[in-house]
Motif scaffolding. Sequence first.
Motif, PDB file in Angstrom:
ATOM      1  N   ASP A  46      -4.183   2.502   4.515  1.00 12.32           N
ATOM      2  CA  ASP A  46      -4.072   2.764   3.116  1.00 12.32           C
ATOM      3  C   ASP A  46      -4.281   4.468   2.852  1.00 12.32           C
ATOM      4  OD1 ASP A  46      -5.057   3.490   0.417  1.00 12.32           O
ATOM      5  OD2 ASP A  46      -6.324   1.519   0.511  1.00 12.32           O
TER       6      ASP A  46
ATOM      7  N   HIS B 121       0.846   6.295  -8.109  1.00 11.98           N
ATOM      8  CA  HIS B 121       0.536   5.015  -7.990  1.00 11.98           C
ATOM      9  C   HIS B 121       0.503   4.562  -6.665  1.00 11.98           C
ATOM     10  CE1 HIS B 121       2.207   5.198 -12.340  1.00 11.98           C
ATOM     11  NE2 HIS B 121       3.069   5.769 -11.840  1.00 11.98           N
ATOM     12  N   GLN B 122      -0.296   3.396  -6.516  1.00 13.72           N
ATOM     13  CA  GLN B 122      -0.377   2.937  -5.397  1.00 13.72           C
ATOM     14  C   GLN B 122       0.323   1.564  -5.571  1.00 13.72           C
ATOM     15  OE1 GLN B 122      -4.240   1.715  -3.350  1.00 13.72           O
ATOM     16  NE2 GLN B 122      -3.176   2.186  -1.286  1.00 13.72           N
TER      17      GLN B 122
ATOM     18  N   LEU C  18      -4.001   6.141   0.355  1.00 17.42           N
ATOM     19  CA  LEU C  18      -4.324   6.850  -1.088  1.00 17.42           C
ATOM     20  C   LEU C  18      -5.164   7.964  -1.106  1.00 17.42           C
ATOM     21  CD1 LEU C  18      -3.840   6.466  -4.139  1.00 17.42           C
ATOM     22  CD2 LEU C  18      -5.552   4.914  -4.365  1.00 17.42           C
TER      23      LEU C  18
ATOM     24  N   ASN D  13       0.984  -1.218   0.064  1.00 13.04           N
ATOM     25  CA  ASN D  13       0.096  -0.114  -0.083  1.00 13.04           C
ATOM     26  C   ASN D  13       0.912   1.238  -0.045  1.00 13.04           C
ATOM     27  OD1 ASN D  13      -2.579  -1.073  -0.106  1.00 13.04           O
ATOM     28  ND2 ASN D  13      -2.929  -1.052   2.022  1.00 13.04           N
TER      29      ASN D  13
ATOM     30  N   ASN E  36      -4.227  11.770  -2.010  1.00 13.45           N
ATOM     31  CA  ASN E  36      -5.091  12.328  -3.233  1.00 13.45           C
ATOM     32  C   ASN E  36      -5.682  13.536  -2.771  1.00 13.45           C
ATOM     33  OD1 ASN E  36      -4.291  10.871  -5.449  1.00 13.45           O
ATOM     34  ND2 ASN E  36      -6.022   9.283  -5.168  1.00 13.45           N
TER      35      ASN E  36
ATOM     36  N   ARG F 226       1.656  -2.730  -4.367  1.00 13.42           N
ATOM     37  CA  ARG F 226       1.431  -3.602  -3.433  1.00 13.42           C
ATOM     38  C   ARG F 226       2.726  -4.129  -2.929  1.00 13.42           C
ATOM     39  NH1 ARG F 226       0.450  -8.703  -7.645  1.00 13.42           N
ATOM     40  NH2 ARG F 226       2.534  -9.719  -7.647  1.00 13.42           N
TER      41      ARG F 226
ATOM     42  N   ILE G 183       2.595   4.571  -1.666  1.00  7.60           N
ATOM     43  CA  ILE G 183       2.175   5.506  -2.370  1.00  7.60           C
ATOM     44  C   ILE G 183       3.548   6.044  -3.112  1.00  7.60           C
ATOM     45  CG2 ILE G 183       0.998   7.753  -3.195  1.00  7.60           C
ATOM     46  CD1 ILE G 183      -0.759   5.285  -2.020  1.00  7.60           C
TER      47      ILE G 183
ATOM     48  N   GLN H  66       8.457   7.629  -2.597  1.00 12.00           N
ATOM     49  CA  GLN H  66       7.702   6.464  -1.978  1.00 12.00           C
ATOM     50  C   GLN H  66       7.495   6.789  -0.831  1.00 12.00           C
ATOM     51  OE1 GLN H  66       8.830   2.076  -1.637  1.00 12.00           O
ATOM     52  NE2 GLN H  66       8.521   2.552  -3.834  1.00 12.00           N
TER      53      GLN H  66
END
Length: 325
Positions: free
Chosen positions: A277, A297-298, A279, A229, A283, A300, A231, A269
């Motif tokens: 999470d 980008h997220q 994200l 997770n 954003n 994994r 970013i 990063q």
Amino acid sequence: MQAMVSVNHLTRKFGEFTAVDDLSFVVPTGEVIGFLGPNGAGKSTTMKMITGFLTPTSGRVEVCGADIEVNPKASKKQIGYLPEGAPMYGDMTTERFLRFIGQVRGFSGAELSRRVDAAMARIELDEVRHQTIETLSKGFKRRVGLAQAILHDPPVLVLDEPTDGLDPNQKHQVRSLISDIAHDKAIIISTHILEEVDAVCSRALIIDRGRLLADGTPRELETRAEGHNAIELVVAVEHQQQVSSSLQAVDNILRIEEEPLDGDRVALQLLPKTGIDLLASVNQLIAEQALPVEQVHQLRGRLEQLFRQLTQLNSAQAVNAGGQS
């Protein structure tokens, strides 16, 4: 699913050194287990105990319901084993060696010929059928070792570094074979190649210093990695300081890592605290402050990250324990 291999509290000591330390796991039919660990972790020692080549200091192994020590003949008949190094008779041709293995397994006549031909066809050994093993390349020797392991179509396969020495095409072929036959077998693969786990394994076990550190599907283990997770933001170098400063306002960021990209861009990063999470929060911040971010980008987690995390932590704990004793 039926448990084809059951490992219970397995321990193996060599003098004062503990190579395998209270290891337990079960392998059912249809499962391909990737047995992961750094060099010296105890992978090969565990495989030797599962196959009956090495006696445990304590614990027990059952193969298809039979205890490997109590009933070794019944257990070993159910196993196809590709050991590390796979010792073979160098003066035999490929075909002669496989026929010899088939005879040891109790086959003769037309059935023996059928099985040898089938194994050679599956591993694509026909071009070296009449060549002596001592003249074969490392890759072909490894393929002969794999052919002898599958010759009797066993329900359990134990493969120690099965693609060692193979070129990329040969590796793909062996991985495809494993995937094709996995539905009705229990397969254990020892490897240090993490891409092999992604390619063929339904489950992975990570061990270090003889201890089990993790057990789960590759996807499950990836979620435990520090980078799960995370970013990644791509920004121009000239905006790097501005964006990095603004990101300090986002809660639950463990740390920010920077990686230069080609040209005049940099990747930031954002590593989250476990299970968080980021994200939506990131954003929202970008939108509210109109930050000059080119890409978001997220990510994994990666099995490689978890492997390093666990083995490095285990090594550090072992060093600390040694210092305190």
